[in-house]
Design an enzyme around this catalytic site. Structure first.
Site, PDB file in Angstrom:
ATOM      1  N   ARG A  43     -47.442   8.503   6.580  1.00  0.00           N
ATOM      2  CA  ARG A  43     -46.895   7.135   6.612  1.00  0.00           C
ATOM      3  C   ARG A  43     -45.360   7.192   6.761  1.00  0.00           C
ATOM      4  NH1 ARG A  43     -48.965   5.697   2.104  1.00  0.00           N
ATOM      5  NH2 ARG A  43     -50.828   4.755   2.994  1.00  0.00           N
ATOM      6  N   ARG A 142     -10.683  15.213   9.514  1.00  0.00           N
ATOM      7  CA  ARG A 142     -11.108  15.629  10.857  1.00  0.00           C
ATOM      8  C   ARG A 142     -12.616  15.792  10.818  1.00  0.00           C
ATOM      9  NH1 ARG A 142     -14.397  19.004  12.308  1.00  0.00           N
ATOM     10  NH2 ARG A 142     -13.496  21.069  12.222  1.00  0.00           N
ATOM     11  N   LYS A 160     -24.340  18.185   4.848  1.00  0.00           N
ATOM     12  CA  LYS A 160     -24.289  19.653   4.712  1.00  0.00           C
ATOM     13  C   LYS A 160     -25.089  20.074   3.478  1.00  0.00           C
ATOM     14  CE  LYS A 160     -21.043  20.751   7.944  1.00  0.00           C
ATOM     15  NZ  LYS A 160     -21.024  21.821   8.935  1.00  0.00           N
ATOM     16  N   ASP A 232     -14.166  20.073   7.166  1.00  0.00           N
ATOM     17  CA  ASP A 232     -13.535  19.056   8.005  1.00  0.00           C
ATOM     18  C   ASP A 232     -12.196  18.546   7.469  1.00  0.00           C
ATOM     19  OD1 ASP A 232     -15.674  19.570   9.558  1.00  0.00           O
ATOM     20  OD2 ASP A 232     -16.497  17.550   9.579  1.00  0.00           O
ATOM     21  N   ASP A 254     -15.816  26.153   5.927  1.00  0.00           N
ATOM     22  CA  ASP A 254     -16.952  26.204   6.844  1.00  0.00           C
ATOM     23  C   ASP A 254     -16.510  26.176   8.304  1.00  0.00           C
ATOM     24  OD1 ASP A 254     -19.679  26.085   7.517  1.00  0.00           O
ATOM     25  OD2 ASP A 254     -19.574  23.912   7.716  1.00  0.00           O
ATOM     26  N   ASP A 255     -15.484  25.389   8.609  1.00  0.00           N
ATOM     27  CA  ASP A 255     -15.078  25.231  10.010  1.00  0.00           C
ATOM     28  C   ASP A 255     -14.411  26.489  10.549  1.00  0.00           C
ATOM     29  OD1 ASP A 255     -15.800  22.358  10.402  1.00  0.00           O
ATOM     30  OD2 ASP A 255     -14.554  22.245   8.618  1.00  0.00           O
ATOM     31  N   ALA A 295     -11.367  25.585  14.273  1.00  0.00           N
ATOM     32  CA  ALA A 295     -12.616  26.201  14.724  1.00  0.00           C
ATOM     33  C   ALA A 295     -12.325  27.283  15.773  1.00  0.00           C
ATOM     34  CB  ALA A 295     -13.548  25.130  15.262  1.00  0.00           C
ATOM     35  N   ASN A 401     -18.555  18.959  18.485  1.00  0.00           N
ATOM     36  CA  ASN A 401     -19.503  17.978  17.952  1.00  0.00           C
ATOM     37  C   ASN A 401     -18.830  16.616  17.851  1.00  0.00           C
ATOM     38  OD1 ASN A 401     -21.573  19.901  17.386  1.00  0.00           O
ATOM     39  ND2 ASN A 401     -20.367  20.597  15.648  1.00  0.00           N
ATOM     40  N   ASN A 445     -24.210  26.431  15.668  1.00  0.00           N
ATOM     41  CA  ASN A 445     -23.656  25.543  14.648  1.00  0.00           C
ATOM     42  C   ASN A 445     -23.657  26.275  13.311  1.00  0.00           C
ATOM     43  OD1 ASN A 445     -23.622  23.404  12.517  1.00  0.00           O
ATOM     44  ND2 ASN A 445     -23.453  22.114  14.335  1.00  0.00           N
TER      45      ASN A 445
HETATM   46  N1  LIG Z   1     -20.308  24.255  16.425  1.00  0.00           N
HETATM   47  C1  LIG Z   1     -19.842  24.272  15.205  1.00  0.00           C
HETATM   48  O1  LIG Z   1     -20.477  24.783  14.275  1.00  0.00           O
HETATM   49  C2  LIG Z   1     -18.518  23.664  14.925  1.00  0.00           C
HETATM   50  C3  LIG Z   1     -17.888  22.872  15.844  1.00  0.00           C
HETATM   51  N2  LIG Z   1     -16.679  22.343  15.561  1.00  0.00           N
HETATM   52  C4  LIG Z   1     -16.116  21.417  16.547  1.00  0.00           C
HETATM   53  O2  LIG Z   1     -14.967  21.958  17.113  1.00  0.00           O
HETATM   54  C5  LIG Z   1     -14.134  20.906  17.527  1.00  0.00           C
HETATM   55  C6  LIG Z   1     -12.709  21.241  17.175  1.00  0.00           C
HETATM   56  O3  LIG Z   1     -12.540  21.317  15.776  1.00  0.00           O
HETATM   57  P1  LIG Z   1     -11.123  21.787  15.155  1.00  0.00           P
HETATM   58  O4  LIG Z   1     -10.760  23.106  15.709  1.00  0.00           O
HETATM   59  O5  LIG Z   1     -11.176  21.711  13.697  1.00  0.00           O
HETATM   60  O6  LIG Z   1     -10.231  20.610  15.697  1.00  0.00           O
HETATM   61  P2  LIG Z   1      -8.715  20.584  16.131  1.00  0.00           P
HETATM   62  O7  LIG Z   1      -8.394  19.184  16.422  1.00  0.00           O
HETATM   63  O8  LIG Z   1      -7.905  21.329  15.139  1.00  0.00           O
HETATM   64  O9  LIG Z   1      -8.692  21.450  17.481  1.00  0.00           O
HETATM   65  C7  LIG Z   1      -8.887  20.954  18.741  1.00  0.00           C
HETATM   66  C8  LIG Z   1      -8.194  21.886  19.711  1.00  0.00           C
HETATM   67  O10 LIG Z   1      -8.488  21.465  21.025  1.00  0.00           O
HETATM   68  C9  LIG Z   1      -7.276  21.410  21.754  1.00  0.00           C
HETATM   69  N3  LIG Z   1      -7.347  20.406  22.796  1.00  0.00           N
HETATM   70  C10 LIG Z   1      -7.335  19.063  22.656  1.00  0.00           C
HETATM   71  N4  LIG Z   1      -7.329  18.485  23.860  1.00  0.00           N
HETATM   72  C11 LIG Z   1      -7.360  19.464  24.762  1.00  0.00           C
HETATM   73  C12 LIG Z   1      -7.357  19.495  26.173  1.00  0.00           C
HETATM   74  N5  LIG Z   1      -7.324  18.381  26.892  1.00  0.00           N
HETATM   75  N6  LIG Z   1      -7.377  20.687  26.790  1.00  0.00           N
HETATM   76  C13 LIG Z   1      -7.411  21.821  26.071  1.00  0.00           C
HETATM   77  N7  LIG Z   1      -7.414  21.861  24.735  1.00  0.00           N
HETATM   78  C14 LIG Z   1      -7.388  20.696  24.098  1.00  0.00           C
HETATM   79  C15 LIG Z   1      -6.204  21.064  20.748  1.00  0.00           C
HETATM   80  O11 LIG Z   1      -4.929  21.428  21.210  1.00  0.00           O
HETATM   81  C16 LIG Z   1      -6.678  21.898  19.571  1.00  0.00           C
HETATM   82  O12 LIG Z   1      -6.194  23.208  19.715  1.00  0.00           O
HETATM   83  C17 LIG Z   1     -14.699  19.638  16.890  1.00  0.00           C
HETATM   84  O13 LIG Z   1     -15.387  18.879  17.859  1.00  0.00           O
HETATM   85  C18 LIG Z   1     -15.679  20.138  15.895  1.00  0.00           C
HETATM   86  O14 LIG Z   1     -16.786  19.273  15.744  1.00  0.00           O
HETATM   87  C19 LIG Z   1     -16.007  22.606  14.410  1.00  0.00           C
HETATM   88  C20 LIG Z   1     -16.593  23.380  13.464  1.00  0.00           C
HETATM   89  C21 LIG Z   1     -17.911  23.913  13.621  1.00  0.00           C
HETATM   90  C1  LIG Z   2     -20.371  21.611  12.580  1.00  0.00           C
HETATM   91  C2  LIG Z   2     -19.091  21.345  11.957  1.00  0.00           C
HETATM   92  O1  LIG Z   2     -18.824  21.816  10.864  1.00  0.00           O
HETATM   93  C3  LIG Z   2     -18.119  20.549  12.641  1.00  0.00           C
HETATM   94  O2  LIG Z   2     -18.343  20.161  13.780  1.00  0.00           O
HETATM   95  O3  LIG Z   2     -17.080  20.280  12.047  1.00  0.00           O
HETATM   96 MG   LIG Z   3     -17.168  20.906   9.983  1.00  0.00          MG
END
Ligand SMILES: NC(=O)C1=CN([C@@H]2O[C@H](COP(=O)(O)OP(=O)(O)OC[C@H]3O[C@@H](n4cnc5c(N)ncnc54)[C@H](O)[C@@H]3O)[C@@H](O)[C@H]2O)C=CC1
Ligand SMILES: CC(=O)C(=O)O
Ligand SMILES: [Mg+2]
Length: 543
Positions: A43, A142, A160, A232, A254-255, A295, A401, A445
């Site tokens: 259900r 973030r 999480k 985040d 985690d990131d 990341a 993401n 992820n």
């Molecule tokens: N797959 C997973 O398990 C995870 C994925 N992520 C994802 O990674 C992404 C980034 O996270 P953070 O590093 O913490 O964020 P952040 O904002 O610190 O890093 C983003 C980076 O992308 C760069 N950027 C932005 N615009 C750009 C462009 N036009 N051309 C080239 N580079 C560019 C920035 O300069 C910066 O270095 C998020 O979408 C997050 O969801 C984060 C953690 C885990």
């Molecule tokens: C998956 C994760 O931790 C993030 O996108 O920030």
């Molecule tokens: Mg995260």
């Protein structure tokens, strides 16, 4: 400031359910005559599946979790690949964006900057049903790739922890989702009459650090066996607070670390396939990171061990990595760089700024392209074709993401690489039929890592989470593929096996904690690996 908290396991509906039952069975008249657990599971699934929108499914499951946690987790474990995209990315991203609008009840601990000096009493309000063992803490600055969501980041901590409970069998009552409210710079929320957080801009760094010091100290006093997962935080604070606390408390980010570990694992498996075709030694892979935030740099640092395991020196390993940020290729001669980018900044390029990704690919000639940029469609058809022209099996991981920010979709990557791409994304995509074959996308992820890393840290009573424990989690995940999964070309194991995978990772993490001398569970030192694995399994909570 009023702080209201109720753990989600003690809601009103659950009390009614408890009142309707006695140890001997349901009290007559308080439940429908034909209520049966097995049928009720069907259900609940039917009710879930009758909803069209992801956010409605999220709300339904959130209510089910409060009213009947055992049913929620039973269904979750039996339907992992259906549930994770709802309780976690991508739908949890929508839940965060709309949190102040869809809010029904308190589900975690909210600590605000107004509580500075008084955090102890706020924490003491948390109901102690069981000893707290794991907390996911965000400051909402973030959330995924969605930016500063302030207090609306709470669902990420909740999501999480649901995966900790489902994936690693942590008892629900031993978890604390926390959102710190240090203000928000999100003007739309500051203007939103329904916004649930402080209507103030974020506080300066020095004030935040005083707050964080008090928070971490009081948490460790109130919950001596607690492990903290930072989630985040914006990049500068993510690095700063990890360094500040990692040798003082059991804490990991985690990131930075969870993402590093999960990508290293998928990369290892992808690089083996790619090298088997190209004949290229594993040590000669060239990795281009599109995105150089917490990341991107976290993953780059973890991937160093891929190369050092192949026998390269640390300096040689660093040479295999190129970073790109919003200004283009990251190199010393470009000028002032943020601290966290300096280590990987290139010293061997001195030309004009190189911004176009196609030009950068042409210059670097990467074997792997990893996206952590939050820029959707950055890996367009031309980019994927350029990677395919360089590599018989290009490694392309769009890891941002939620799914709408992914640097490319699975179908675009498959089409433009003629089915040759080795693919993993941060959020899930569906499998694809291509030339009569089913191709499966990997999900790179951190959800594959943190449940086992957390469980292993808790069971070993680790004083701190060392780099070797994170690496052990990563290598344990890489090795967990079954022969069937290898044959199907998977880079990560099927998520349905998450408990088995987490138990294995936890066992490896415990061993690494013991080697590093940070464990405080002497009873786990003597038994052999099989026995440690069995003990880990026996500690898992089962709904
Ligand atoms: N797959 C997973 O398990 C995870 C994925 N992520 C994802 O990674 C992404 C980034 O996270 P953070 O590093 O913490 O964020 P952040 O904002 O610190 O890093 C983003 C980076 O992308 C760069 N950027 C932005 N615009 C750009 C462009 N036009 N051309 C080239 N580079 C560019 C920035 O300069 C910066 O270095 C998020 O979408 C997050 O969801 C984060 C953690 C885990
Ligand atoms: C998956 C994760 O931790 C993030 O996108 O920030
Ligand atoms: Mg995260």
């Amino acid at each position: 400031m009023t702080i209201v908290l109720t753990p989600y396991v003690s809601g009103g509906a659950q009390k009614l359910k408890a009142a309707s039952q006695s140890p001997a069975g349901p009290k007559h008249g308080l439940t429908p005559p034909a209520l049966d657990d097995a049928v009720h599971a069907l259900r609940c699934l039917a009710q879930l599946r009758s909803k069209d929108k992801g956010i409605e499914k999220y709300i339904y499951l959130s209510m089910l979790k409060e009213q009947d946690p055992a049913m929620f987790y039973k269904l979750c474990l039996a339907n992992m690949s259906e549930f994770t995209p709802i309780i976690y990315t991508p739908t949890v991203g929508d839940a965060c964006l709309q949190y102040s609008h869809i809010y029904r009840r308190p589900e975690g601990l909210y600590v605000s900057i107004k509580d500075k000096g008084n955090i102890k009493s706020v924490i003491s309000n948390w109901p102690r049903v069981d000893e707290a063992r794991i907390s996911v803490v965000t400051d909402g600055s973030r959330i995924l790739g969605l930016g500063d969501l302030g207090i609306n980041g709470m669902p990420i901590s909740i999501g999480k922890l649901s995966l900790y409970i489902a994936g690693a069998g942590i008892r629900p009552t031993s978890t604390i989702p926390i959102c710190l409210d240090l203000g928000t710079n999100n003007q739309a929320y500051l203007d939103d009459p329904l916004y649930l957080g402080l209507r103030e801009r974020r506080v300066p760094d020095n004030e935040m650090t005083e707050f964080m010091d008090e928070f971490m100290d009081e948490m460790s006093v109130a919950f001596p066996k607690l492990m903290v997962q930072f989630e985040d935080f914006s990049t500068d604070h993510a690095f700063a607070y990890l360094e500040r606390y990692r040798n003082k408390y059991p804490v990991f980010n985690d990131d930075i670390q969870g993402t590093g570990a999960v990508v290293l694992s998928g990369f290892l498996n992808a690089a083996k396939i790619s090298s088997a075709v190209s004949g290229r030694p594993l040590s000669s892979h060239r990795i281009l990171f599109f995105g150089a935030g917490s990341a991107g740099v976290g993953v780059a640092s973890q991937l160093m061990s891929f190369f050092t395991i192949q026998g390269l020196s640390v300096d040689e390993a660093r040479e295999r990595v190129w970073l790109v940020d919003s200004q283009g290729l990251v190199y010393d001669a470009r000028g002032k760089l943020a601290e966290h980018k300096k280590y990987f900044s290139r010293k061997d390029y001195e030309g004009p700024p190189m911004k176009n990704l196609l030009d950068i690919i042409d210059y670097v000639k990467p074997t792997a392209l990893l996206g952590l940029s939050t820029i959707s469609n950055a890996f367009n058809a031309e980019v994927i074709r350029a990677m395919s022209a360089l590599n018989a099996r290009p490694i392309i991981f769009p890891l941002s993401n939620p799914v709408r920010l992914s640097e490319c979709t699975f179908s675009d990557a498959v089409e433009n690489s003629n089915g040759n791409v080795l693919f993993a994304s941060g959020s899930p995509f569906d499998p694809i039929e291509y030339n009569g074959k089913t191709l499966y996308p990997g999900q790179g992820n951190n959800m594959y890592i943190f449940p086992g890393l957390g469980l292993g840290s808790i069971l070993s009573r680790a004083k701190s989470v060392t780099d070797t424990m994170v690496e052990a989690a990563s290598l344990g995940l890489a090795e967990s593929l079954t022969p069937e999964e290898h044959d199907a070309g998977l880079l990560y194991p099927r998520i349905e096996r998450i408990r088995e995978i987490s138990a294995n990772i936890a066992k490896d993490v415990i061993r690494a904690a013991q080697k590093a001398g940070v464990d405080r569970s002497p009873e786990l030192r003597e038994p052999n690996d099989d026995d440690v694995y069995k003990r880990v399994q026996s500690k898992m909570w089962t709904p």
